[in-house]
Motif scaffolding. Structure first.
Motif, PDB file in Angstrom:
ATOM      1  N   ARG A   1      59.315 107.056  42.434  1.00 23.03           N
ATOM      2  CA  ARG A   1      59.797 107.692  41.208  1.00 23.03           C
ATOM      3  C   ARG A   1      60.017 106.657  40.111  1.00 23.03           C
ATOM      4  NH1 ARG A   1      61.119 110.242  45.612  1.00 23.03           N
ATOM      5  NH2 ARG A   1      61.233 112.542  45.615  1.00 23.03           N
ATOM      6  N   PRO A   2      59.861 107.081  38.860  1.00 23.63           N
ATOM      7  CA  PRO A   2      60.173 106.169  37.759  1.00 23.63           C
ATOM      8  C   PRO A   2      61.672 105.948  37.631  1.00 23.63           C
ATOM      9  CG  PRO A   2      59.581 108.325  36.908  1.00 23.63           C
ATOM     10  CD  PRO A   2      59.317 108.366  38.383  1.00 23.63           C
TER      11      PRO A   2
ATOM     12  N   SER B   1      60.961 104.179  45.252  1.00 21.74           N
ATOM     13  CA  SER B   1      59.634 103.610  44.986  1.00 21.74           C
ATOM     14  C   SER B   1      58.640 104.650  44.483  1.00 21.74           C
ATOM     15  CB  SER B   1      59.078 102.958  46.253  1.00 21.74           C
ATOM     16  OG  SER B   1      59.858 101.858  46.646  1.00 21.74           O
TER      17      SER B   1
ATOM     18  N   ARG C   1      69.935 100.949  35.337  1.00 27.40           N
ATOM     19  CA  ARG C   1      68.827 100.045  35.094  1.00 27.40           C
ATOM     20  C   ARG C   1      69.351  98.622  34.985  1.00 27.40           C
ATOM     21  NH1 ARG C   1      66.863 101.931  29.573  1.00 27.40           N
ATOM     22  NH2 ARG C   1      65.497 100.122  29.823  1.00 27.40           N
TER      23      ARG C   1
ATOM     24  N   CYS D   1      61.497 100.794  41.858  1.00 20.94           N
ATOM     25  CA  CYS D   1      61.024 102.098  41.395  1.00 20.94           C
ATOM     26  C   CYS D   1      59.539 101.974  41.037  1.00 20.94           C
ATOM     27  CB  CYS D   1      61.818 102.560  40.183  1.00 20.94           C
ATOM     28  SG  CYS D   1      63.572 102.840  40.523  1.00 20.94           S
ATOM     29  N   ALA D   2      58.950 103.071  40.657  1.00 20.90           N
ATOM     30  CA  ALA D   2      57.526 103.058  40.328  1.00 20.90           C
ATOM     31  C   ALA D   2      57.242 102.201  39.105  1.00 20.90           C
ATOM     32  CB  ALA D   2      57.029 104.487  40.114  1.00 20.90           C
ATOM     33  N   ASP D   3      58.226 102.047  38.214  1.00 19.97           N
ATOM     34  CA  ASP D   3      57.999 101.284  36.984  1.00 19.97           C
ATOM     35  C   ASP D   3      59.109 100.281  36.695  1.00 19.97           C
ATOM     36  OD1 ASP D   3      59.975 103.126  36.510  1.00 19.97           O
ATOM     37  OD2 ASP D   3      59.191 103.802  34.569  1.00 19.97           O
ATOM     38  N   GLY D   4      59.826  99.839  37.706  1.00 16.58           N
ATOM     39  CA  GLY D   4      60.906  98.879  37.491  1.00 16.58           C
ATOM     40  C   GLY D   4      61.847  98.842  38.675  1.00 16.58           C
TER      41      GLY D   4
END
Length: 402
Positions: A317-318, A315, A335, A260-263
């Motif tokens: 999106r958060p 990728s 997560r 993802c954008a942040d993980g």
């Protein structure tokens, strides 16, 4: 010093007396699970040497310590009693025999032959306690050509097939980060004890008022191997050697970890109807409606294409947006949790899977809660992990004097 009550214990195993001679993880994990549900688990620990060094289960000194005691101890030995006895001495063995004569179950995870060397083999013990159930956990089991080899979970996970699969393709296999082989063996041991208790109850006769006990033989590598799903059948039927695949699940698609954008998130879109909802949610109605992708075999054949489509969507999106979007359409997603994530998660709290324990010196430690959840007779935490020998006088004081 009194123990800190945390959660009222139900006690489906109340009245069951268990003697734990094991150390470290596998045997004590079995004892911990029984104790969580009301069994009286008496843990036998060795004394310190003449110089005052050592003593007790080595787990007391493993990983992060508070005032010299592992905080892990508050998980592995909660609800237990600690009695110090030297099993290498005749006096210690005589005392432990008296305790075994009054026990329902005995847990040990020494190298095979050790108990027999001490005169504590099952044949001898069952002569005075025919109802005794003896859980024996070892690396390779009590029989077979490897029985005398030393065995740790790390080796069992390798021999059981887990380590071979736990890698990125072409990379060195890695361990899971925890001793799964030990824990799986402990769980199989608990299952074995409960089945043996049922068999003992069914064998009660006037001549055997307590019924007949038996040995529960659990090998670490077998506990791992028992969880290896299709590994052996696929080799037997097709000669196929299942290979490591990183975060993917070969032969079942799509099921993978995606950036993802942040993980990162893990997505399980491998059900036929789930796959359609997933593809619609990520804007790929064409793939949702493709008849070649309607069932798992077709998706497996095009798994790289599917993973690329999902990864392109995640990728951009958060993590929070990905999780919320897919949960809204009932697609399994999550997560990748750290210890901090677990401790702060409201669902863990609502399910009482994070519980506080106060140590003997006042430190509050949060520990995993009780599983499984029983509706009528739930388990609970009623005692912190004991100090070394804390219960020696109380337990030995109950023995009948000669």
């Amino acid at each position: 010093m009194s123990n800190t009550a945390v959660t009222p214990a139900g006690g489906p195993l109340a009245g069951l007396k268990v003697l734990e001679l094991g150390q470290l993880i596998a045997g004590p994990f079995a004892g911990k699970t029984l104790a969580d549900f009301g069994a009286e688990v008496i843990k036998i620990e060795p004394p310190a040497d003449e110089a005052g060094q050592g003593g007790g289960d080595p787990l007391r000194q493993w990983r992060m310590l508070h005032n010299g005691l592992s905080v892990w101890w508050q998980v592995q030995s909660r609800n237990k009693k600690s009695v110090v006895l030297d099993l290498r001495s005749p006096e210690g063995r005589d005392t432990v025999r008296q305790l075994i004569d009054e026990a329902d179950a005995l847990i040990e995870n020494f190298k095979p032959g050790t108990m027999e060397k001490w005169g504590l083999g099952y044949d001898e013990l069952s002569r005075t306690n025919p109802g005794l159930i003896m859980l024996r956990i070892s690396g390779y089991g009590q029989t077979g050509p490897y029985r005398e080899r030393p065995g740790f979970a790390v080796v069992a996970e390798a021999m059981g097939g887990m380590r071979y699969l736990n890698a990125e393709p072409g990379r060195t296999p890695v361990r899971a980060g925890v001793s799964l082989g030990d824990t799986l063996a402990g769980l199989h041991g608990v299952i074995g004890i409960l089945m043996a208790l049922q068999a003992r109850h069914a064998s009660i006769t006037p001549d055997a008022p307590r019924g007949r006990g038996q040995v529960v033989d659990v090998a670490l590598y077998e506990a791992v191997f028992n969880c290896m799903e299709s590994l052996l059948p696929e080799f037997s039927a097709f000669g196929a050697v299942r290979q490591p695949a990183g975060s993917a699940l070969p032969g079942i698609a799509p099921s993978n970890a995606y950036p993802c954008a942040d993980g990162m998130v893990v997505i399980g879109g491998n059900g036929d109807s789930i796959f359609k909802r997933l593809m619609q949610a990520i804007g790929r109605a064409d793939m949702a409606q493709d008849p070649d992708l309607a069932a798992n075999p077709g998706r497996v054949a095009r798994v790289a294409e599917i993973d690329e489509a999902i990864g392109a969507w995640t990728s951009a999106r958060p993590v929070a947006e990905v999780v919320d979007t897919l949960n809204a359409v009932s697609v399994p997603v999550g997560r990748i949790y750290s210890a901090k994530d677990i401790a702060e998660d409201p669902h863990y709290r609502a399910r009482e899977m994070v519980l506080p324990v106060t140590t003997h010196d006042g430190l509050t430690v949060e520990v995993p809660g009780i599983i499984p959840k029983l509706s009528r007779t739930p388990g609970g935490i009623t005692r912190r992990g004991p100090l070394l020998g804390e219960d020696t006088d109380e337990v030995l004081g109950r023995l009948k004097k000669p």
